[in-house]
Design an enzyme around this catalytic site. Structure first.
Site, PDB file in Angstrom:
ATOM      1  N   HIS A   1       3.522   1.794   2.970  1.00 51.61           N
ATOM      2  CA  HIS A   1       3.810   0.834   1.900  1.00 51.61           C
ATOM      3  C   HIS A   1       4.727  -0.301   2.357  1.00 51.61           C
ATOM      4  CE1 HIS A   1       1.860   3.341  -1.127  1.00 51.61           C
ATOM      5  NE2 HIS A   1       2.374   4.365  -0.471  1.00 51.61           N
TER       6      HIS A   1
ATOM      7  N   SER B   1       6.470   6.525  -1.831  1.00 54.79           N
ATOM      8  CA  SER B   1       5.352   6.021  -2.626  1.00 54.79           C
ATOM      9  C   SER B   1       5.515   6.229  -4.124  1.00 54.79           C
ATOM     10  CB  SER B   1       4.041   6.636  -2.138  1.00 54.79           C
ATOM     11  OG  SER B   1       4.136   8.034  -2.079  1.00 54.79           O
TER      12      SER B   1
ATOM     13  N   LYS C   1      -3.947  -0.568   2.405  1.00 59.86           N
ATOM     14  CA  LYS C   1      -3.015  -0.989   1.351  1.00 59.86           C
ATOM     15  C   LYS C   1      -2.818  -2.504   1.456  1.00 59.86           C
ATOM     16  CE  LYS C   1      -1.604   3.626   0.575  1.00 59.86           C
ATOM     17  NZ  LYS C   1      -1.062   4.817   1.183  1.00 59.86           N
TER      18      LYS C   1
HETATM   19  C1  LIG Z   1      -1.728   6.131   1.464  1.00 61.63           C
HETATM   20  C2  LIG Z   1      -0.768   6.854   2.318  1.00 61.63           C
HETATM   21  C3  LIG Z   1      -1.188   7.549   3.440  1.00 61.63           C
HETATM   22  C4  LIG Z   1      -2.641   7.777   3.752  1.00 61.63           C
HETATM   23  O1  LIG Z   1      -3.238   6.636   4.244  1.00 61.63           O
HETATM   24  P1  LIG Z   1      -4.814   6.478   4.098  1.00 61.63           P
HETATM   25  O2  LIG Z   1      -5.177   5.449   5.095  1.00 61.63           O
HETATM   26  O3  LIG Z   1      -5.043   6.069   2.691  1.00 61.63           O
HETATM   27  O4  LIG Z   1      -5.417   7.813   4.406  1.00 61.63           O
HETATM   28  C5  LIG Z   1      -0.225   8.086   4.267  1.00 61.63           C
HETATM   29  N1  LIG Z   1       1.081   7.979   3.987  1.00 61.63           N
HETATM   30  C6  LIG Z   1       1.524   7.339   2.884  1.00 61.63           C
HETATM   31  C7  LIG Z   1       2.987   7.242   2.613  1.00 61.63           C
HETATM   32  C8  LIG Z   1       0.607   6.763   2.010  1.00 61.63           C
HETATM   33  O5  LIG Z   1       1.034   6.148   0.909  1.00 61.63           O
END
Ligand SMILES: *Cc1c(COP(=O)(O)O)cnc(C)c1O
Length: 387
Positions: free
Chosen positions: A207, A179, A238
Site C-alpha cells: 500500500h 491495510s 494496487k
Molecule cells: C494486497 C496485498 C498483498 C497481496 O498482493 P496481491 O498482488 O494482491 O496478491 C500482500 N500484502 C499486502 C499488505 C496486501 O495488501
C-alpha cells in the site's frame, strides 16, 4: 454423514452466523463511479489509489503489449517463460525502488508465501507485527521457523523478543502501510533493530508503492532507507493499476531468492504483455506527483470534514482512512445505510480486525473528485447522528 453433507452443514452454520461472504458484481471498469449489481454507486473500496486501473494509457499499453507479445508466457521463468520485457521491468523496478535487483512474480501473495522460507527455516525465528497481512502469516508458517508476533508497532516488545531469542537466523517482517489501519510501520527503528540483532528485515510495501515517497518510490524511499539486509515487496495490482508483484533488494539476496523460492520456480511466468504494460504503469507513477497531491488533498478534506462524536476516525496519513465503530452490527448497519445512499464502503469485522474494533474502511483514490468526498462525509455525519 457424507463429506458433502458435512460441508453443507458448515455452510449453513456460517449462513446462520451471518458469516457468508457474497461478491458484488461490477458492470463498469474499476473507478469511483461504478455500476454494481445493477446500481450506480460511488465506491470507496478499491486499492486503485492513483486511478490508473482504467487509465487510457494503460489500456493502450496492454493492447500494444498483446500485439507485440501475444498472450501467455508458456512456461515458468526458469524454463522458457522469461522474456526480455520481464528483464526490462525488473531493471526498471530495481532502479525505481533504489535496490540493486528486483524479481517479478504473478502476485504479491506468491511472493509472501515463498520469501520467508528462502531466508529462514527450522531452528530459525521470525518476528512479525501482529497486524501483518494474511499472506505474510501464511508464508511464515510455511517456512517452519518459530513465529513470534509482537504487538502492533511495538518496537520495545520486538527488541525484547530479539534479545531473548537464541535462533540461528532471524527475520523481521512487517507491512509498511497496514491495510486495515492505514498507519505506517516504524521502519527506521525496525532497521536499527535488525542491525543490532543481525536480522533480515522484510517490508511489504503493497500500500506504499506508488503512493509514498518521492515520485511514489515507496515507503522505504520515504524513510530514506537502503541496506543489504532489507528486502521490499511491492504489488502491482494496487497503485500500479494492473496485476503482479516484485521483491527487491541486494543483488546476491535476490539471486538466492530466484534460485530457491518455490513460489517463483514452480509457477507459470506472468504474460510478457503484462510486463510491457507495467513499464507504462511505472512511468505514470513516476510522473504522478499531481495524482499524489490530489490524493493528499482528498485525505485532508475527509479528515477536516468529520468531527465525529461516537465513531473514531483512526490516525492515518495514507489513502486508507478507517473509521472505528467498535460493535460489529453497528459497523455493518453503517455500511448498509451508506449503501442505501448509493455509497460503497466496506465494513471490516473480526477476524479480519481485533474483536471490538469493527470499522468502515474508506479508501481514497486520485480518481475521486472533491465533490465525491463531500457526498461521503455528509452521509457519514448523517448516519452517525442516527445510530
Ligand atoms: C494486497 C496485498 C498483498 C497481496 O498482493 P496481491 O498482488 O494482491 O496478491 C500482500 N500484502 C499486502 C499488505 C496486501 O495488501
Amino acid at each position: 454423514m457424507s463429506l458433502l453433507e458435512h460441508l453443507r452443514g458448515e455452510l449453513a452454520d456460517r449462513e446462520s452466523r451471518a458469516l457468508i461472504r457474497r461478491r458484488r458484481t461490477l458492470e463498469t471498469p474499476c473507478g469511483p463511479h461504478a455500476v454494481v449489481d445493477g446500481r450506480e454507486m460511488l465506491s470507496f473500496c478499491s486499492n486503485d489509489y492513483l486511478g490508473l486501473a482504467a487509465h487510457p494509457a494503460l489500456a493502450a499499453a496492454i493492447a500494444e503489449g498483446v500485439a507485440r507479445w501475444g498472450g501467455g508466457s508458456g512456461a515458468s521463468h526458469l524454463v522458457s517463460g522469461h522474456y526480455s520485457v520481464h528483464e526490462r521491468l525488473e531493471a526498471r523496478l530495481a532502479n525505481f525502488t533504489g535496490c540493486e535487483r528486483a524479481l517479478v512474480f504473478s502476485t504479491g501473495y506468491m511472493v509472501n508465501m515463498g520469501v520467508a522460507a528462502a531466508l529462514v527455516g527450522r531452528g530459525d525465528a521470525i518476528f512479525a507485527d501482529r497486524l501483518n497481512h494474511a499472506s505474510l502469516v501464511d508464508g511464515a508458517l510455511l517456512s517452519r521457523a518459530e513465529h513470534h508476533r509482537y504487538a502492533h508497532g511495538d518496537t520495545e516488545a520486538l527488541a525484547r523478543l530479539l534479545t531473548n531469542s537464541t535462533a540461528r537466523r532471524k527475520l523481521i517482517i512487517t507491512d509498511s502501510v497496514f491495510s486495515m489501519d492505514g498507519d505506517i510501520a516504524p521502519l527506521t527503528e525496525l532497521l536499527a533493530l535488525a542491525e543490532a540483532h543481525d536480522a533480515w528485515l522484510l517490508v511489504d510495501d503493497a500500500h506504499g508503492f506508488g503512493v509514498l515517497g518521492p515520485q511514489g518510490r515507496g515507503a522505504l524511499a520515504a524513510a530514506g532507507l537502503a541496506h543489504w539486509r532489507l528486502l521490499v515487496v511491492g504489488t502491482l495490482g494496487k497503485a500500479a493499476g494492473l496485476s503482479g508483484a516484485f521483491v527487491a533488494g541486494h543483488a546476491d539476496v535476490v539471486e538466492w531468492l530466484m534460485q530457491t523460492m518455490r513460489t517463483y520456480i514452480f509457477t507459470t511466468g506472468s504474460p510478457p504483455a503484462l510486463a510491457h504494460a507495467l513499464l507504462t504503469a511505472i512511468d505514470l507513477i513516476e510522473h504522478g506527483d499531481a495524482l499524489r497531491a490530489r490524493l493528499v488533498a482528498h485525505q485532508q478534506q475527509l479528515r477536516g470534514a468529520l468531527p465525529l462524536r461516537r465513531w473514531q476516525l483512526m490516525p492515518s496519513s495514507t489513502p486508507i482512512q478507517p473509521i472505528k465503530i467498535g460493535d460489529n452490527a453497528a459497523a455493518l448497519g453503517a455500511a448498509t445505510a451508506l449503501w442505501d445512499a448509493g455509497q460503497w464502503v466496506p465494513a471490516i469485522r473480526p477476524p479480519t480486525v481485533p474483536p471490538g474494533t469493527a470499522r468502515l474502511r474508506i479508501s481514497l483514490s486520485a480518481a475521486h473528485t472533491p465533490d465525491d468526498i463531500t457526498r461521503l462525509t455528509d452521509n457519514l455525519l448523517r448516519i452517525e447522528a442516527l445510530q
